[in-house]
Design a protein around this motif. Sequence first.
Motif: not given
Length: 120
Positions: A26-44, A63-73
């Motif tokens: 979550l930290e390396v991908t930027g998710l903790m700071s509001g970014q989107k990321y395709p988390l399934e690259k790490f786990m399914s 998870k959006d329609s493009e397969g990108m994940y974002k943390l909720t508040l």
Amino acid sequence: MEVLNKLVNPPSSNSKDMRAYMQAILEVTGLMSGQKYPLEKFMSNYGTHLKPKEKFPYPTLNKDSEGMYKLTLEGVRFFSSRLTDEPIIKGQLVTRDEVINMIKCLVADSPREGWVKISV
């Protein structure tokens, strides 16, 4: 293109190692700071984070329609709490040192044994 490392065999789902691995991701991908990321690259499977939990009534990820994940508040609050003495779900504590050790593995130039490079 970003290159990171992932574990070949992720830790068991409710282990301290998995909590450290997830927090590092979550930290390396930027998710903790509001970014989107395709988390399934790490786990399914992130299904348990896409819906409310028994002990936490909110989804922590979207998870959006493009397969990108974002943390909720609520997800930011949930995962941040794991680094405190009183995590939202009792017993889900992870230390900063454990997370930093995982971050070092994720960003290492050469993957350590049990890790492989991935491109995003």
